[in-house]
Design a protein around this motif. Structure first.
Motif, short mmCIF file in Angstrom:
data_model
loop_
_atom_site.label_atom_id
_atom_site.label_comp_id
_atom_site.label_asym_id
_atom_site.label_seq_id
_atom_site.Cartn_x
_atom_site.Cartn_y
_atom_site.Cartn_z
N ARG A 113 51.31 6.95 -83.35
CA ARG A 113 50.20 7.54 -82.61
C ARG A 113 49.91 6.79 -81.32
O ARG A 113 49.65 7.39 -80.28
CB ARG A 113 48.95 7.61 -83.48
N ILE A 114 49.95 5.45 -81.37
CA ILE A 114 49.67 4.68 -80.16
C ILE A 114 50.79 4.86 -79.13
O ILE A 114 50.54 4.94 -77.94
CB ILE A 114 49.40 3.18 -80.47
N LYS A 115 52.05 4.96 -79.60
CA LYS A 115 53.16 5.23 -78.68
C LYS A 115 52.98 6.59 -78.02
O LYS A 115 53.14 6.72 -76.80
CB LYS A 115 54.50 5.23 -79.44
N ASN A 116 52.66 7.59 -78.82
CA ASN A 116 52.46 8.93 -78.27
C ASN A 116 51.33 8.97 -77.26
O ASN A 116 51.47 9.58 -76.20
CB ASN A 116 52.21 9.93 -79.39
N GLU A 117 50.23 8.31 -77.56
CA GLU A 117 49.08 8.30 -76.64
C GLU A 117 49.44 7.59 -75.34
O GLU A 117 49.09 8.05 -74.25
CB GLU A 117 47.87 7.63 -77.29
N PHE A 118 50.17 6.48 -75.44
CA PHE A 118 50.58 5.75 -74.25
C PHE A 118 51.48 6.63 -73.37
O PHE A 118 51.29 6.71 -72.15
CB PHE A 118 51.30 4.46 -74.62
N LEU A 119 52.44 7.30 -73.98
CA LEU A 119 53.36 8.16 -73.23
C LEU A 119 52.64 9.35 -72.62
O LEU A 119 52.94 9.77 -71.49
CB LEU A 119 54.51 8.62 -74.12
N ILE A 120 51.67 9.92 -73.32
CA ILE A 120 50.89 11.04 -72.79
C ILE A 120 50.08 10.59 -71.58
O ILE A 120 50.08 11.25 -70.53
CB ILE A 120 49.96 11.63 -73.88
N GLN A 121 49.38 9.47 -71.72
CA GLN A 121 48.57 8.98 -70.61
C GLN A 121 49.44 8.60 -69.42
O GLN A 121 49.07 8.84 -68.27
CB GLN A 121 47.73 7.77 -71.06
N TRP A 122 50.60 8.03 -69.69
CA TRP A 122 51.52 7.65 -68.62
C TRP A 122 52.04 8.90 -67.90
O TRP A 122 52.16 8.92 -66.68
CB TRP A 122 52.66 6.84 -69.21
N SER A 123 52.33 9.95 -68.66
CA SER A 123 52.79 11.21 -68.07
C SER A 123 51.73 11.84 -67.18
O SER A 123 52.05 12.56 -66.24
CB SER A 123 53.21 12.19 -69.15
N ASN A 124 50.47 11.58 -67.47
CA ASN A 124 49.38 12.11 -66.65
C ASN A 124 49.31 11.48 -65.27
O ASN A 124 48.58 11.94 -64.41
CB ASN A 124 48.03 11.95 -67.37
N LEU A 125 50.06 10.40 -65.08
CA LEU A 125 50.08 9.73 -63.78
C LEU A 125 51.18 10.28 -62.88
O LEU A 125 51.63 9.62 -61.96
CB LEU A 125 50.32 8.22 -63.97
N THR A 126 51.59 11.51 -63.09
CA THR A 126 52.76 12.10 -62.43
C THR A 126 52.83 11.80 -60.94
O THR A 126 53.82 11.30 -60.45
CB THR A 126 52.77 13.62 -62.64
N HIS A 127 51.79 12.07 -60.21
CA HIS A 127 51.83 11.86 -58.77
C HIS A 127 50.87 10.77 -58.33
O HIS A 127 50.65 10.59 -57.14
CB HIS A 127 51.50 13.16 -58.03
N ALA A 152 65.49 -2.26 -77.00
CA ALA A 152 64.62 -1.94 -78.14
C ALA A 152 63.50 -0.97 -77.77
O ALA A 152 62.72 -0.57 -78.64
CB ALA A 152 64.03 -3.23 -78.72
N ILE A 153 63.42 -0.59 -76.50
CA ILE A 153 62.37 0.31 -76.05
C ILE A 153 62.76 1.76 -76.36
O ILE A 153 63.92 2.14 -76.22
CB ILE A 153 62.12 0.14 -74.54
N ASP A 154 61.78 2.55 -76.77
CA ASP A 154 62.01 3.96 -77.09
C ASP A 154 62.60 4.68 -75.89
O ASP A 154 62.22 4.42 -74.73
CB ASP A 154 60.68 4.61 -77.49
N GLU A 155 63.53 5.59 -76.15
CA GLU A 155 64.24 6.30 -75.08
C GLU A 155 63.28 7.06 -74.16
O GLU A 155 63.47 7.09 -72.94
CB GLU A 155 65.27 7.26 -75.69
#
Length: 162
Positions: A113-127, A152-155
């Motif tokens: 869940r924390i990985k998913n939230e981090f990736l979602i928030q990071w994706s929101n920084l698109t521009h 070792a980092i997720d793809e």
């Protein structure tokens, strides 16, 4: 927020390629966002790797909590504060401990869940790193990370780094 001593580029011996990459990705776009748009848009993330202790800043332990849902709130708050205080840089030391490879066996649900939230928030920084307007705010946020285990980092996270 803690402010340390001023460090100049000349204070860092060697590492000319790394310093040049940081200047091109971080410094110049923050100084002149009008020049870095369209095809010249800077990257939204950069991955540094080296021995432990080379880089210092936020760690996975400061974003995790024993309470259900609290870690995701901390990640969301981190990105919210970075956007509010833009231009800003989110620097995560030992990112492999936060965004390690996802697998079905032995991975705890809270870790996923924390990985998913981090990736979602990071994706929101698109521009955001390019300084483009999103609403009324001029947002320039860069995710900068360090690790000594880049494999070792997720793809999904690795694709977001330069």
């Amino acid at each position: 927020m803690i402010q340390g001593d001023a460090v100049n580029w000349n204070d860092i011996a060697g590492l000319e390629n790394a310093k040049s990459s940081l200047k091109e990705t971080v410094v110049y776009p923050f100084l002149r966002p009008d020049l870095f748009s369209g095809l010249k848009e800077p990257a939204r993330g950069m991955l540094l790797f080296g021995p432990p202790g080379t880089f210092f800043s936020i760690s996975a332990s400061s974003l995790t909590s024993k309470y259900l849902g609290e870690s995701e709130k901390l990640v969301k708050t981190l990105f919210l504060m970075a956007r509010k205080l833009a231009p800003s840089i989110i620097f995560v030391d030992e990112i492999d401990s936060l965004l390690g490879t996802r697998n079905q066996d032995g991975e705890h649900e809270s870790s996923r869940r924390i990985k998913n939230e981090f990736l979602i928030q990071w994706s929101n920084l698109t521009h955001a790193a390019a300084g483009k307007n999103q609403g009324d705010d001029l947002q320039r946020v860069l995710v900068l990370a360090a690790t000594n285990l880049p494999w070792a980092i997720d793809e999904a996270a690795r694709r977001r780094f330069v």
